[in-house]
Design a protein around this motif. Structure first.
Motif, PDB file in Angstrom:
ATOM      1  N   GLU A  18       9.569   6.472   0.238  1.00  0.00           N
ATOM      2  CA  GLU A  18       9.369   6.203  -1.187  1.00  0.00           C
ATOM      3  C   GLU A  18       9.626   4.727  -1.495  1.00  0.00           C
ATOM      4  O   GLU A  18       8.924   4.119  -2.310  1.00  0.00           O
ATOM      5  CB  GLU A  18      10.282   7.090  -2.029  1.00  0.00           C
ATOM      6  CG  GLU A  18      10.016   6.951  -3.533  1.00  0.00           C
ATOM      7  CD  GLU A  18      10.714   8.019  -4.342  1.00  0.00           C
ATOM      8  OE1 GLU A  18      11.098   7.727  -5.494  1.00  0.00           O
ATOM      9  OE2 GLU A  18      10.871   9.142  -3.834  1.00  0.00           O
TER      10      GLU A  18
ATOM     11  N   HIS B 297       6.671   2.308  -2.984  1.00  0.00           N
ATOM     12  CA  HIS B 297       6.787   1.564  -4.241  1.00  0.00           C
ATOM     13  C   HIS B 297       6.575   0.074  -4.014  1.00  0.00           C
ATOM     14  O   HIS B 297       5.891  -0.588  -4.804  1.00  0.00           O
ATOM     15  CB  HIS B 297       8.153   1.818  -4.879  1.00  0.00           C
ATOM     16  CG  HIS B 297       8.361   1.068  -6.154  1.00  0.00           C
ATOM     17  ND1 HIS B 297       7.708   1.394  -7.329  1.00  0.00           N
ATOM     18  CD2 HIS B 297       9.122  -0.023  -6.440  1.00  0.00           C
ATOM     19  CE1 HIS B 297       8.069   0.539  -8.283  1.00  0.00           C
ATOM     20  NE2 HIS B 297       8.924  -0.327  -7.768  1.00  0.00           N
TER      21      HIS B 297
ATOM     22  N   GLU C 145       5.127   6.527 -11.724  1.00  0.00           N
ATOM     23  CA  GLU C 145       5.862   7.454 -10.862  1.00  0.00           C
ATOM     24  C   GLU C 145       6.537   8.550 -11.675  1.00  0.00           C
ATOM     25  O   GLU C 145       6.580   9.716 -11.263  1.00  0.00           O
ATOM     26  CB  GLU C 145       6.876   6.678 -10.031  1.00  0.00           C
ATOM     27  CG  GLU C 145       6.224   5.801  -8.962  1.00  0.00           C
ATOM     28  CD  GLU C 145       7.118   4.676  -8.474  1.00  0.00           C
ATOM     29  OE1 GLU C 145       8.322   4.665  -8.821  1.00  0.00           O
ATOM     30  OE2 GLU C 145       6.614   3.799  -7.743  1.00  0.00           O
TER      31      GLU C 145
END
Length: 357
Positions: free
Chosen positions: A168, A172, A294
């Motif tokens: 993750e 990002h 997100e």
């Protein structure tokens, strides 16, 4: 749609950060953690004037340890400076020189070629030399690859908290990097490739805090979730500095240019970035917009902007800080989020992440 005034919480995974609300003003009296590079922030007295759990001592200790015991890159840090010098805009260095810099580091060329040939880039034919990769992808892209590969391998993963989600985190970073490039390309006087690299490394400080201070990292996550704070606000409260400062300090230690380090240093307070304000705004807007995306995806997978004809859902408020920063760049947040969603669909970011996480 009206912008929201409050800060959005960031209680998600290891790389979460609400990035909503007006960025905190870190220009408060503080102490120097050793001789700070020119233009770089010293640790503050804590967000809203509080000293936090560890106060200034915690900030001082973290920065001191980071420079006394820096993470080890899989190549000589001097290679980065050499690579930036040979790939800057006014450089006349031929492709062979850039390739030669990469080839100096044992094993680095093979990793660069592996990434260059991954589905992420979707090249029509395999590249078999670094010089060819530089010619096909461009000097700045190779520079970003080398940095990403170095950062991904410099941290002992056993030191990271179990809850820190590396996939993750890198997802990002890559998404924000793509957003930075998209924004910067339409802004006069803004170097799109430097902004891309800044986006790729903007949360480096989070990775370092998690590795060097895992208990503090967990406390920051808890504090941000419990009090609906952004990660940077919780970091200021508990450590007396935010992750932008931490990441920029290490990059400055590696002698990387201020055009890269300052937008990272100030990406949660772009109004204080001086001559680098425009680039810091680009990173801030891309970061905050991607965080909003997100949160939408976690709430409802069908609520992403590309699936809507009328923009964001009516109950979704754009954080005031994001609205103001985007407006200062002449950017409409909803339109940008729609663009970035379409861009990310074709970016194959998961292919890149699998090589870094």
């Amino acid at each position: 749609m009206n912008p929201a005034g409050g800060a959005a919480g960031g209680a998600g995974s290891g790389s979460g950060n609400g990035s909503g609300g007006v960025p905190p003003d870190p220009a408060r009296s503080g102490l120097s953690a050793g001789p700070a590079p020119s233009g770089e922030r010293a640790p503050s007295a804590g967000y809203a004037g509080q000293a936090g759990i560890g106060g200034l001592d915690a900030a001082q200790a973290l920065l001191d340890e980071l420079l006394r015991r820096p993470p080890q890159l899989p190549y000589d840090p001097g290679l980065l400076r050499e690579l930036f010098d040979s790939t800057r805009d006014d450089s006349m260095a031929p492709l062979a020189v850039v390739a030669g810099v990469v080839n100096k580091a044992q094993g680095l060329a093979a990793r660069v070629l592996s990434l260059a040939n991954s589905a992420y880039y979707g090249l029509q034919s395999e590249v078999t030399s670094v010089q060819r990769a530089v010619a096909v992808l461009g000097m700045a892209e190779i520079r970003a690859l080398v940095l990403a590969l170095g950062v991904s391998r410099m941290i002992d993963r056993s030191r990271l908290p179990a809850a820190f989600d590396l996939r993750e985190y890198w997802g990002h970073q890559l998404s924000v990097a793509a957003g930075c490039r998209l924004l910067a390309r339409r802004l006069p006087g803004c170097d799109a490739e430097t902004c891309y690299t800044a986006g790729l490394l903007h949360d480096l400080g989070k990775l370092l805090i998690a590795a060097y201070r895992p208990d503090d990292w967990a406390a920051i996550r808890q504090h941000a979730g419990d009090r609906a704070l952004t990660d940077s606000e919780a970091e200021e409260l508990l450590l007396g500095l935010d992750h932008g400062v931490v990441g920029a300090r290490l990059l400055s230690f590696w002698d990387l240019p201020m055009a890269l380090t300052e937008p990272i240093n100030w990406h949660h307070a772009p109004h204080l970035a001086g001559e680098h304000q425009r680039a810091a705004l680009v990173v801030y807007v891309a970061d905050a917009a991607l965080r909003l995306r997100e949160r939408l995806a976690k709430r409802d997978a069908n609520a992403l902007p590309c699936s809507l004809t009328d923009g964001l859902p009516g109950d979704v408020l754009i954080p005031q800080g994001l609205h103001d920063a985007a407006s200062s760049l002449g950017v409409d947040v909803t339109a940008f989020m729609t663009e970035i969603e379409a861009l990310l669909e074709g970016e194959r970011i998961g292919q890149f992440v699998s090589q870094l996480a």
